[in-house]
Design a protein around this motif. Structure first.
Motif, short mmCIF file in Angstrom:
data_model
loop_
_atom_site.label_atom_id
_atom_site.label_comp_id
_atom_site.label_asym_id
_atom_site.label_seq_id
_atom_site.Cartn_x
_atom_site.Cartn_y
_atom_site.Cartn_z
N TYR A 286 -1.16 24.29 -6.81
CA TYR A 286 -0.40 23.77 -6.87
C TYR A 286 -0.83 22.04 -5.90
N GLU A 287 -0.78 22.56 -4.71
CA GLU A 287 -1.32 21.82 -3.47
C GLU A 287 -2.90 21.45 -3.91
N LEU A 288 -3.71 22.04 -4.28
CA LEU A 288 -5.09 21.66 -4.07
C LEU A 288 -5.09 20.42 -5.52
N ALA A 289 -4.25 21.00 -5.66
CA ALA A 289 -4.48 20.07 -7.70
C ALA A 289 -3.69 18.92 -7.32
N LYS A 290 -2.57 18.60 -6.47
CA LYS A 290 -1.97 17.29 -6.19
C LYS A 290 -2.74 16.89 -5.02
N VAL A 291 -3.64 16.90 -4.10
CA VAL A 291 -4.30 16.29 -3.92
C VAL A 291 -5.65 15.92 -5.10
N ARG A 292 -5.93 16.59 -6.13
CA ARG A 292 -6.94 16.48 -6.55
C ARG A 292 -6.22 15.29 -8.03
N LYS A 293 -5.94 15.21 -8.56
CA LYS A 293 -4.85 13.83 -8.85
C LYS A 293 -4.91 12.93 -8.48
N GLU A 294 -5.21 12.42 -6.98
CA GLU A 294 -5.52 11.44 -6.55
C GLU A 294 -6.78 10.67 -7.59
N GLU A 295 -8.00 11.42 -7.32
CA GLU A 295 -9.22 10.59 -8.00
C GLU A 295 -9.46 11.51 -10.12
N SER A 296 -8.63 12.20 -9.92
CA SER A 296 -7.95 12.45 -11.46
C SER A 296 -6.72 12.21 -11.83
N PRO A 297 -6.27 11.47 -12.34
CA PRO A 297 -5.12 11.39 -12.49
C PRO A 297 -4.63 12.44 -14.16
N LEU A 298 -5.96 12.12 -14.84
CA LEU A 298 -5.59 12.47 -16.11
C LEU A 298 -5.39 14.20 -16.15
N ILE A 299 -5.53 14.99 -14.64
CA ILE A 299 -4.65 16.34 -14.60
C ILE A 299 -3.16 16.06 -14.72
N GLY A 300 -2.74 14.82 -15.11
CA GLY A 300 -1.19 14.88 -16.10
C GLY A 300 -0.25 16.12 -15.02
N ASP A 301 0.93 16.01 -15.54
CA ASP A 301 1.97 16.98 -14.77
C ASP A 301 1.48 17.68 -14.42
N LEU A 302 2.10 18.08 -13.16
CA LEU A 302 1.97 19.57 -12.71
C LEU A 302 2.93 20.18 -12.08
N GLU A 303 4.16 21.13 -12.62
CA GLU A 303 4.77 22.02 -12.90
C GLU A 303 4.43 23.37 -12.27
#
Length: 370
Positions: free
Chosen positions: A105-122
């Protein structure tokens, strides 16, 4: 008019054919024998953001590959083609340790900054998960990301080839270099070649004195058909371990795929392997027992010594471009890899830096012992 031949009609070859067909003064011919395509046994998941692989170049390619689908789908739709083979269904990740979910979850939050395609994380509890997706089992918590997608690889390649309008010639072929710097396949000559033949690349390049370290990896997958489940409402399910569970919108759920490095080019279905995959999936998706029909698929992926993909111009063969070693991430990185090679064929600088994915890292000259 520039004549370009593509050997291989899988995800790389079909994407290259489509984008070359959109160029001016280019005529494309595709050669394919129709056997063993990795795309036929691909699990169909576009969700690279949770990978812990240390290869930064691979992750960059995979991240950009996920983003590239937005362009690919947009271009096909603009050209009047159906694109329902791609669906951002979301993904559920299940891990054997809950603290690993927190780390992802923490890794994905960081990567979402350059990959907003990740979408919502829960991070969802069991109760929250089954309220959304009744019938799932085998976990306390899950990590959910809304931007992940599922892809029906065979339908995608079929659509791309149709959209390209390219002539498709069935059969396994090689090529010869002509005196004037062109390339001959059968009775035809071409200005440039794209070798998109995956695990069969060594067989083609060997005839030109090159030994490429690419090996076949067998992949088998189970498909389950339902007439009572709204499978399209479920996200992709990625339990801890090798298997993935991919519910598609047409009443089908796929489970797989295997990673068998010791079977060569054998396309024989192995019931033991397929049964083991089912056993691993049932604790998470018990509805598999209720399937009205079951089918099996098999294909051959290509992998390299360090499991890194490559693409670019083949040394000693000007205007011959090759890609291979995509492994189990072929559906994610195949289209963007093809797009890079189209740029190279057309004399443009690709967005990805070729030196990071150089073929030379996987090549050696064949020594003639005679």
């Amino acid at each position: 008019m520039k004549q370009v031949a593509i050997i291989g009609a899988g995800i790389v070859g079909s994407t290259a054919a489509y984008y070359l067909s959109r160029e001016e003064d280019v005529q494309v011919t595709v050669f394919d024998d129709g056997e063993g395509q990795a795309t036929k046994a691909a699990a169909g998941i576009i969700s690279p953001w949770f990978s812990r692989r240390r290869n930064k170049a691979w992750y960059k390619m995979a991240r950009m590959g996920a983003d590239f689908y937005q362009k690919l789908i947009g271009d096909l739709a603009e050209d009047g083609h159906e694109v329902d083979f791609y669906d951002q269904s979301g993904v559920i990740l299940i891990k054997s340790r809950l603290d690993w979910l927190d780390e992802l979850y923490e890794l994905a939050k960081v990567r979402k900054e350059e990959s907003p395609l990740i979408g919502d994380l829960e991070i969802l509890s069991y109760e929250e998960t089954i309220q959304r997706y009744p019938g799932l089992e085998g976990f306390e918590k899950v990590l959910y990301a809304s931007g992940a997608a599922r892809v029906e690889g065979a339908r995608l390649t079929k659509t791309l080839l149709k959209a390209s309008g390219a002539e498709i010639i069935c059969g396994r072929v090689g090529f010869e270099k002509t005196a004037d710097g062109r390339y001959r396949i059968g009775e035809r000559e071409f200005d440039a070649l794209i070798l998109a033949c995956g695990a069969w690349l060594p067989l083609i390049l060997k005839d030109h004195g090159l030994d490429v370290w690419v090996r076949p990896q067998k992949g088998q997958i189970n498909d389950y058909q339902f007439d009572h489940l709204e499978t399209g409402l479920y996200p992709v399910i990625m339990p801890h371990g090798e298997i993935d569970i991919i519910p598609f919108g047409n009443g089908t759920v796929s489970v797989g795929a295997s990673h068998e490095n010791d079977k060569g080019y054998d396309l024989t279905l192995d019931q033991t392997v397929l049964d083991r995959q089912e056993e691993r999936a049932l604790p998470y998706f018990p509805q598999l027992k209720e399937a009205k029909n079951r089918t099996r698929r098999v294909g051959i992926r290509a992998y390299t010594r360090d499991f890194s993909p490559f693409f670019g111009e083949v040394p000693g063969l000007p205007k011959v471009y090759a890609a291979s070693g995509l492994g189990s991430s072929g559906l994610t990185i195949g289209p963007i890899t093809a797009y890079q090679m189209v740029d190279m064929v057309m004399g443009r600088q690709p967005e990805l830096e070729p030196v990071e994915f150089a073929i030379e890292k996987h090549l050696q000259v064949v020594v003639d012992e005679a």
